[in-house]
Design an enzyme around this catalytic site. Structure first.
Site, PDB file in Angstrom:
ATOM      1  N   LYS A 177       6.022  20.408 -47.740  1.00  9.87           N
ATOM      2  CA  LYS A 177       4.719  20.979 -46.295  1.00  9.87           C
ATOM      3  C   LYS A 177       4.369  22.287 -46.809  1.00  9.87           C
ATOM      4  O   LYS A 177       5.414  23.312 -47.130  1.00  9.87           O
ATOM      5  CB  LYS A 177       5.278  20.505 -45.266  1.00  9.87           C
ATOM      6  N   SER A 200       0.814  17.169 -38.234  1.00  7.26           N
ATOM      7  CA  SER A 200      -0.205  18.737 -38.762  1.00  7.26           C
ATOM      8  C   SER A 200       0.469  18.485 -40.362  1.00  7.26           C
ATOM      9  O   SER A 200       0.350  18.176 -41.765  1.00  7.26           O
ATOM     10  CB  SER A 200       0.133  19.370 -38.566  1.00  7.26           C
ATOM     11  N   SER A 228       4.426  16.655 -35.421  1.00  4.96           N
ATOM     12  CA  SER A 228       3.624  16.718 -36.480  1.00  4.96           C
ATOM     13  C   SER A 228       4.374  15.756 -37.819  1.00  4.96           C
ATOM     14  O   SER A 228       4.462  15.576 -38.763  1.00  4.96           O
ATOM     15  CB  SER A 228       3.401  18.191 -36.747  1.00  4.96           C
TER      16      SER A 228
END
Lengths: 600, 600
Positions: A78, A154, A178
């Protein structure tokens, strides 16, 4: 090897490396090609070039697949987690910087042989559960199964990369959901580990006091494998905690045949109009019951109260601290709006909110202790990208209904696939419990995954057999008993009170004689080895927890003892033996072929 | 019985009750009289009348001293802790209220038979370490040994009441040192338990997130006794924690003959000009070394950094929350001043301070893990009441140098007497370590207390012998070995790798024969009982941790086993036995009287 037939799970890839049907370089080349097919999905903020990947491949030359647990396993990161020499953006160009070293958790994985292939798209500053809150330059990340739908966020790109088979696993972060919501929307496993187990050093903070690095993969086996490597205590992370889970090496071992789980009571379940997920969730409960689960319902309100504190209380101050120095006009408007709330909260307000949270924490402890895990939908529904664009705040908030409270209440959680809707989109469930129950939760999630046997991610690959033992194997010793310890006889309680369990009723080899010893009660036999003139004797094999064995043995009086006894399978077992010096006062009862036949 | 000869320790009082030389009522009557001698000391905010005490005495009639662990033991309660139907003031008339039930911790003690005799004076709102910050109506609490000196605070009256023998023990509170500083100044033991073990329900908060109820008594034995009763998990206290200390039932048992402790390095020790306490502290180090302690020094800076956060940072917001509704003009000016600082601190400021604290916490963990305890002076010096009145802030602050960080860093601590200065005033040391090490710290403090053998509190009573075992008793099993497991022989490692220790070298009874068995290596003997024709055989007794015994036994091959062996003291021990079926292929070596004499 053409990787279209490869399911991308870690054991399969390592197997292909070992039998040399595949090389890491060939895998990476094919993955880079495959990735091009999904350009529209907006998965990457920075995908690494072959040249950028090469040093990681070169490093493997010094090793074999048996020497590194993640030898040549491709993974994604990420883009709020540092990979050396590649920009970290958190989906905000203004925040971007290029770190000169890996985040600690990335370093652990690379050391174990994993190959980074890119930095993934996310909701800006990891603030969102939708996956569409990324600036136009990177775009909304699309669902791996139906690109009209949101990927979840997210950690959007990290989940989609795993679901589409571009990597075997990926790192996300998870402050309020997330690492779980995108797992549910892409039919993969998402582990939100206990706070502090995966270092957040080298991670852009969201809410620093509750941030977690999370793991996505196709199977719970892979998740556990990566978790064991990634969970390396890092004292440079102020919030790091040593893993005090005494069960952490026991993935797959469930300590009992039946287990207890709970779900929120009916009226506290929210599906936001999605009847299919509602039905699906009820099915999951039944499936767990079929696996031996005892289901109860609980009052979910203290969890919901904690969740409300996160978004309605002063915790947004942490996000503001984390983005200090970024001009609000350089942020997405929806993010800038969120960060501007609660700007006037005082230290007094925060202490009061922390007191309220602590009260919720204390309220949920008896619930968490009571059950092996709590089960909820991971989300109650899913939305199209268009729906979210029309109602960005409320729909985002709906997705956090079952996820927001988790870190505030210091829980660990596994989001795992639970099924597909008619439109082919997946839905998931989350198993959660207290901190440091990660391994146990993964074991239960594995039980469910094996039972459901769903296809993997967005692919048609089937679930491989689990490497985990699914039986309740405890650390125990087997003992052969032949006398008063037999089931139902006077000393059998010495086994049962120590948690002893009958394994089987069988016979010794034909090399024993049986004597009724003088003395008693309790009356006792002696089983004495005699290879020339023996007979099979009726015995039982009992298992006893190893830690109880010492006191059991210490309590055995002369002339008996614990040694090795040969059974009819001609194998030697730990069991009762007898010293010979008493045989002159004993009665030979060998002809009875067992103590039960001796009438006292 | 005239109580002038009674040292007021709990075992002595219970003994006097049992032999009926004293009754609870007589003790209370005499204590109420004794208390009158100390009116000038300003110990009490509310002393109970005989009439108010009577119901607690009446309740004892249903019990004997053997049925209640605190049967008829008088105690005092700091006046920020609720006793039903008696006002709680926290030394501020404006805050006063009359609770209708006991604080949870008070309830536990009364249920155990303890008799409350009064509510004690304190620094207002428990804000201070001096004991003089009480409004004129109650006055400055005076030192038990020299009334010109401060008592220490904030739990001033509670400490002085114990030191003067008005009660056997008392409750204080300790947020930043209030349960330790007064212990040092009055020559008594002060335990600041791990946060969350003693319920703070029914206690006026100071800094609610870090408040602790503390215990004063004359001896560590008494402290531990009261602690075991008072530490009752209370789920209505949001900050309550279950006691996860696996050692908590092992008061007095120290796991090793030697131990390791550390002190701050020389330049970080502060005595504020008090050379006597400086010398005394060095003597304490030597005394601990004589007890088997290995002494090292550590960098104390992260502890000091945490302490600075408490008084210079936004934690004062908690004190403000706790006193909300009290008019600042109704407070002592010094307290109102303190509460008005940091008024503008924001939630952002508090999060940043909490991050800084977390960094300190992480920094000190390796230090705390490394040593059995950290040793500091409890305070570097002591002041007269007059000195503090002239310089109330700075001198107060000096007294917290070694105490302020303790709760912020989640430590437990025991303040214990260390000696007397020439002016007859006492000084003390504090042993501290991580949370949940309370019992272990008390055990080490007991070791020191027994060695120093100081008089008790302000009295001339001598220290009674401790009820605690001071030896390192572990849960272990003894095993008789006669062959390859003997010290130095090929299988001895199977004992030593399991933590086995040689207990003694001895001989069996004269009822054994020894055989060299066929097979090997390893070569093994068999010791076989023969009551008619035996001889004493050389053996060794080894002790093995019980939990290791199971795996040891399980590894023993046929024909050997573990049974009972008679030694020359004619007692039976767990040890090696041998089945007879192999003796036809074995060599009789009985005449060698031991395996060591058999040349292989």
């Amino acid at each position: 090897m053409d990787i279209t037939t490869l399911d991308m799970t870690i054991p399969r890839i390592l197997h292909a490396y070992r039998d040399k049907s595949l090389s890491p370089e060939s895998l990476i080349d094919q993955l880079l090609l495959r990735s091009k097919n999904y350009d529209d999905h907006n998965i990457w903020i920075t995908q690494l070039s072959k040249q950028q990947i090469q040093p990681y491949l070169d490093r493997l030359e010094k090793f074999t697949p048996d020497e590194l647990p993640l030898y040549g396993i491709p993974f994604a990161i990420k883009d709020n987690i540092d990979l050396a020499n590649i920009p970290t953006t958190a989906a905000c160009a203004d925040l971007a910087y290029t770190p000169n070293k890996h985040a600690h958790v990335v370093e652990c994985l690379i050391k174990a042989g994993a190959i980074p292939i890119g930095k993934t798209n996310l909701d800006q500053f990891a603030t969102g559960l939708v996956g569409v809150r990324s600036p136009e330059s990177w775009g909304a990340c699309k669902n791996s199964i139906d690109p009209d739908y949101i990927s979840g966020g997210s950690s959007a790109g990290s989940a989609v990369a795993v679901a589409l088979g571009l990597v075997s696993f990926s790192l996300g972060t998870d402050t309020a959901g997330s690492g779980r919501v995108p797992a549910a929307f892409n039919n993969i496993v998402g582990l939100k580990p206990s706070k502090g187990l995966l270092s957040t050093q080298g991670v852009v903070p969201a809410c620093r006091s509750i941030d977690c690095v999370s793991i996505f993969s196709l199977t719970t086996d892979d998740t556990n494998h990566v978790f064991e490597i990634a969970a390396d205590f890092d004292s440079t992370d102020a919030y790091a905690r040593p893993n005090i889970d005494t069960n952490r090496k026991n993935y797959g071992i469930l300590p009992q045949q039946s287990f207890r789980f709970a779900t929120p009571k009916e009226e506290q379940l929210k599906f936001f109009g999605n009847a299919e997920i509602e039905t699906g969730f009820k099915q999951t409960i039944q499936q767990l019951e079929q696996l031996g689960g005892q289901h109860e319902t609980i009052d979910f309100s203290p969890f919901l109260s904690a969740a409300r504190l996160l978004y309605e209380g002063p915790w947004v101050a942490e996000r503001r601290i984390a983005t200090k120095g970024v001009d609000p006009t350089a942020m997405l408007p929806v993010i800038a709006d969120i960060l501007s709330t609660q700007k006037t909260a005082s230290a007094d307000d925060l202490f009061k909110a922390q007191y309220a949270l602590q009260a919720c924490y204390q309220q949920v402890q008896p619930i968490l202790v009571e059950y092996d895990f709590i089960l909820t939908p991971t989300t109650g529904t899913i939305y199209t990208i268009e729906q979210v664009q029309h109602d960005p705040i409320k729909l985002n908030s709906n997705l956090g209904y079952y996820t927001n409270f988790m870190n505030l209440l210091d829980c660990s959680a596994v989001a795992t696939p639970a099924g597909f809707m008619d439109n082919n989109l997946p839905y998931g469930v989350t198993l959660f419990s207290r901190a440091f129950s990660d391994t146990r939760l993964l074991s239960f999630a594995n039980l469910l995954q094996q039972k459901l046997n769903l296809t993997l991610g967005a692919s048609t690959h089937t679930l491989p057999a689990s490497i985990a033992k699914d039986a309740g194997v405890m650390d125990s010793v087997e003992i052969v008993v032949c006398g008063a310890h037999l089931e139902g006889l006077p000393l059998n309680w010495q086994l049962t009170e120590r948690g002893g369990k009958l394994v089987k009723k069988t016979q010794s080899s034909a090399n024993y004689r049986l004597y009724a010893l003088a003395g008693g009660p309790p009356f006792r036999p002696g089983m004495v080895r005699d290879e020339d003139n023996g007979t099979p004797i009726e015995v039982e094999v009992w298992s006893l927890p190893t830690k109880q064995f010492g006191s059991f043995v210490a309590g055995i009086p002369a002339p008996l003892g614990i040694g090795k006894v040969e059974l009819k399978d001609n194998r030697w077992y730990t069991g009762f033996i007898c010293e010979p010096y008493v045989l002159n006062t004993a009665i030979d009862i060998t002809h009875l072929r067992g103590w039960r036949n001796h009438k006292i």
